[in-house]
Design a protein around this motif. Structure first.
Motif, PDB file in Angstrom:
ATOM      1  N   ARG A   1       0.861  -1.185   0.000  1.00 17.19           N
ATOM      2  CA  ARG A   1       0.000   0.000   0.000  1.00 17.19           C
ATOM      3  C   ARG A   1       0.888   1.223   0.000  1.00 17.19           C
ATOM      4  N   LEU A   2       0.337   2.346  -0.399  1.00 14.87           N
ATOM      5  CA  LEU A   2       1.062   3.602  -0.304  1.00 14.87           C
ATOM      6  C   LEU A   2       0.811   4.238   1.057  1.00 14.87           C
ATOM      7  N   PRO A   3       1.754   5.010   1.542  1.00 13.02           N
ATOM      8  CA  PRO A   3       1.550   5.685   2.830  1.00 13.02           C
ATOM      9  C   PRO A   3       0.630   6.888   2.663  1.00 13.02           C
ATOM     10  N   ASP A   4       0.202   7.421   3.791  1.00 14.25           N
ATOM     11  CA  ASP A   4      -0.517   8.696   3.762  1.00 14.25           C
ATOM     12  C   ASP A   4       0.457   9.846   3.548  1.00 14.25           C
ATOM     13  N   TYR A   5       1.647   9.714   4.118  1.00 12.08           N
ATOM     14  CA  TYR A   5       2.699  10.723   3.976  1.00 12.08           C
ATOM     15  C   TYR A   5       4.035  10.024   3.791  1.00 12.08           C
ATOM     16  N   ARG A   6       4.937  10.714   3.102  1.00  4.16           N
ATOM     17  CA  ARG A   6       6.302  10.247   3.029  1.00  4.16           C
ATOM     18  C   ARG A   6       7.247  11.409   3.335  1.00  4.16           C
ATOM     19  N   ILE A   7       8.353  11.085   3.973  1.00  2.00           N
ATOM     20  CA  ILE A   7       9.414  12.054   4.260  1.00  2.00           C
ATOM     21  C   ILE A   7      10.545  11.751   3.292  1.00  2.00           C
ATOM     22  N   THR A   8      10.860  12.719   2.437  1.00  2.00           N
ATOM     23  CA  THR A   8      11.741  12.429   1.313  1.00  2.00           C
ATOM     24  C   THR A   8      13.118  13.063   1.409  1.00  2.00           C
ATOM     25  N   CYS A   9      13.276  14.110   2.195  1.00  2.00           N
ATOM     26  CA  CYS A   9      14.552  14.810   2.209  1.00  2.00           C
ATOM     27  C   CYS A   9      14.744  15.500   3.551  1.00  2.00           C
ATOM     28  N   ILE A  10      15.887  15.287   4.164  1.00  6.08           N
ATOM     29  CA  ILE A  10      16.260  15.968   5.412  1.00  6.08           C
ATOM     30  C   ILE A  10      17.644  16.551   5.198  1.00  6.08           C
ATOM     31  N   LEU A  11      17.759  17.859   5.316  1.00  4.47           N
ATOM     32  CA  LEU A  11      19.041  18.508   5.093  1.00  4.47           C
ATOM     33  C   LEU A  11      19.352  19.504   6.200  1.00  4.47           C
ATOM     34  N   VAL A  12      20.624  19.573   6.536  1.00  2.50           N
ATOM     35  CA  VAL A  12      21.105  20.441   7.613  1.00  2.50           C
ATOM     36  C   VAL A  12      22.161  21.368   7.031  1.00  2.50           C
ATOM     37  N   GLU A  13      22.138  22.598   7.477  1.00  2.00           N
ATOM     38  CA  GLU A  13      23.103  23.582   6.995  1.00  2.00           C
ATOM     39  C   GLU A  13      24.544  23.103   7.203  1.00  2.00           C
ATOM     40  N   ARG A  14      25.364  23.334   6.197  1.00  2.00           N
ATOM     41  CA  ARG A  14      26.783  23.018   6.345  1.00  2.00           C
ATOM     42  C   ARG A  14      27.357  23.806   7.519  1.00  2.00           C
TER      43      ARG A  14
ATOM     44  N   GLY B   1      26.096  17.323  12.723  1.00  2.59           N
ATOM     45  CA  GLY B   1      26.634  16.665  13.895  1.00  2.59           C
ATOM     46  C   GLY B   1      26.062  17.175  15.202  1.00  2.59           C
ATOM     47  N   GLN B   2      25.023  18.026  15.127  1.00  3.34           N
ATOM     48  CA  GLN B   2      24.392  18.589  16.330  1.00  3.34           C
ATOM     49  C   GLN B   2      23.017  17.986  16.607  1.00  3.34           C
ATOM     50  N   GLY B   3      22.641  16.953  15.853  1.00  4.49           N
ATOM     51  CA  GLY B   3      21.337  16.328  16.053  1.00  4.49           C
ATOM     52  C   GLY B   3      20.197  17.047  15.360  1.00  4.49           C
ATOM     53  N   LEU B   4      20.510  17.965  14.438  1.00  2.68           N
ATOM     54  CA  LEU B   4      19.463  18.751  13.791  1.00  2.68           C
ATOM     55  C   LEU B   4      18.625  17.923  12.825  1.00  2.68           C
ATOM     56  N   ALA B   5      19.220  16.894  12.218  1.00  2.00           N
ATOM     57  CA  ALA B   5      18.437  16.039  11.325  1.00  2.00           C
ATOM     58  C   ALA B   5      17.320  15.343  12.094  1.00  2.00           C
ATOM     59  N   ALA B   6      17.634  14.839  13.281  1.00  2.00           N
ATOM     60  CA  ALA B   6      16.609  14.186  14.099  1.00  2.00           C
ATOM     61  C   ALA B   6      15.545  15.183  14.541  1.00  2.00           C
TER      62      ALA B   6
ATOM     63  N   MET C   1      18.686   6.652  12.934  1.00  2.00           N
ATOM     64  CA  MET C   1      17.982   7.851  13.383  1.00  2.00           C
ATOM     65  C   MET C   1      16.472   7.639  13.335  1.00  2.00           C
ATOM     66  N   TYR C   2      15.999   7.019  12.263  1.00  2.00           N
ATOM     67  CA  TYR C   2      14.556   6.755  12.152  1.00  2.00           C
ATOM     68  C   TYR C   2      14.099   5.788  13.237  1.00  2.00           C
ATOM     69  N   GLU C   3      14.896   4.764  13.499  1.00  2.00           N
ATOM     70  CA  GLU C   3      14.525   3.817  14.555  1.00  2.00           C
ATOM     71  C   GLU C   3      14.439   4.529  15.900  1.00  2.00           C
ATOM     72  N   HIS C   4      15.343   5.437  16.146  1.00  2.00           N
ATOM     73  CA  HIS C   4      15.328   6.187  17.403  1.00  2.00           C
ATOM     74  C   HIS C   4      14.067   7.035  17.523  1.00  2.00           C
ATOM     75  N   GLU C   5      13.499   7.444  16.384  1.00  2.00           N
ATOM     76  CA  GLU C   5      12.290   8.271  16.389  1.00  2.00           C
ATOM     77  C   GLU C   5      11.011   7.450  16.227  1.00  2.00           C
ATOM     78  N   GLY C   6      11.101   6.142  16.441  1.00  2.00           N
ATOM     79  CA  GLY C   6       9.905   5.307  16.495  1.00  2.00           C
ATOM     80  C   GLY C   6       9.491   4.659  15.189  1.00  2.00           C
ATOM     81  N   PHE C   7      10.321   4.740  14.151  1.00  2.00           N
ATOM     82  CA  PHE C   7      10.018   4.081  12.890  1.00  2.00           C
ATOM     83  C   PHE C   7      10.527   2.646  12.920  1.00  2.00           C
ATOM     84  N   ALA C   8       9.850   1.781  12.169  1.00  2.00           N
ATOM     85  CA  ALA C   8      10.238   0.378  12.075  1.00  2.00           C
ATOM     86  C   ALA C   8      10.710   0.068  10.655  1.00  2.00           C
TER      87      ALA C   8
END
Length: 207
Positions: free
Chosen positions: A101-114, A118-123, A166-173
């Motif tokens: 099945r398709l999801p209701d939402y997808r997260i496709t891109c996470i970017l942090v300023e150069r 390394g500060q946990g901003l992606a999470a 990182m995703y596992e830490h945020e509750g994704f399987a």
């Protein structure tokens, strides 16, 4: 440690998003985070064309992201949306062939300023996207991070959607592999406010 806040990408915050992208040279050769949107004449023609396209989609309410702020400065983002908003994912044919099945939402891109990596901003950006999805009614959410287990070192510039850990830490399987080195991660996100039941869109063929 600074206090980071989350704001949704809207016409009111687009200039903050634009300033972040401009400070980072358009991100991925001037993409302006348009890669996963539907194909159209403006897409991919030039960095300025991508910027104009992104601004138009935001104005029309069909481009979404969680912006991470340090004070008044946007320093990271996580793009999210429905499969209709973001159909052009990597490894699309393989993904559709293995999807139940398709999801209701997808997260496709996470970017942090150069310089801020390394500060946990992606999470924080991922968490912000999940919170905004919950506010919009929740549902089944997918992300497509890099599965870096067993890889000694990977340049953070190429981790365009974070890591499996990182995703596992945020509750994704973990659901299944996707391409070489990526995977599908899933999480059922409860609504933060009552909302009518929603049905999942069917799986469609590629193209």
């Amino acid at each position: 440690m600074p206090d980071f806040t989350i704001k949704a990408l809207t016409p009111n915050t687009f200039d903050d998003f634009a300033a972040l992208v401009e400070r980072n040279k358009g991100m991925f050769s001037g993409c302006w985070c348009t890669k996963f949107h539907p194909d159209c004449p403006e897409k991919g023609q030039s960095a300025e064309g991508n910027r104009t396209l992104k601004q138009r989609l935001v104005a029309e309410g069909i481009a979404h992201a969680a912006l991470v702020y340090d004070g008044d400065l946007a320093v990271a983002w996580a793009e999210y949306g429905s499969p209709e908003e973001l159909p052009d994912i990597h490894h699309r044919k393989e993904y559709l062939a293995t999807a139940e099945r398709l999801p209701d939402y997808r997260i496709t891109c996470i970017l942090v300023e150069r310089g801020r990596r390394g500060q946990g901003l992606a999470a924080i950006a991922l968490r912000g996207a999940v919170d905004l999805i919950a506010q919009a009614g929740g549902g089944l959410v997918e992300g497509y991070p890099h599965d870096t287990a067993g890889i000694r070192k990977k340049n953070s510039s190429f981790l365009y959607n974070g890591t499996r850990a990182m995703y596992e830490h945020e509750g994704f399987a973990y659901d299944r592999p996707k391409g070489q080195g990526n995977c599908v991660m899933v999480r059922q996100v409860a609504p933060s406010t009552p909302t009518p039941n929603r049905s999942s869109p069917p799986v469609r063929g590629d193209g």
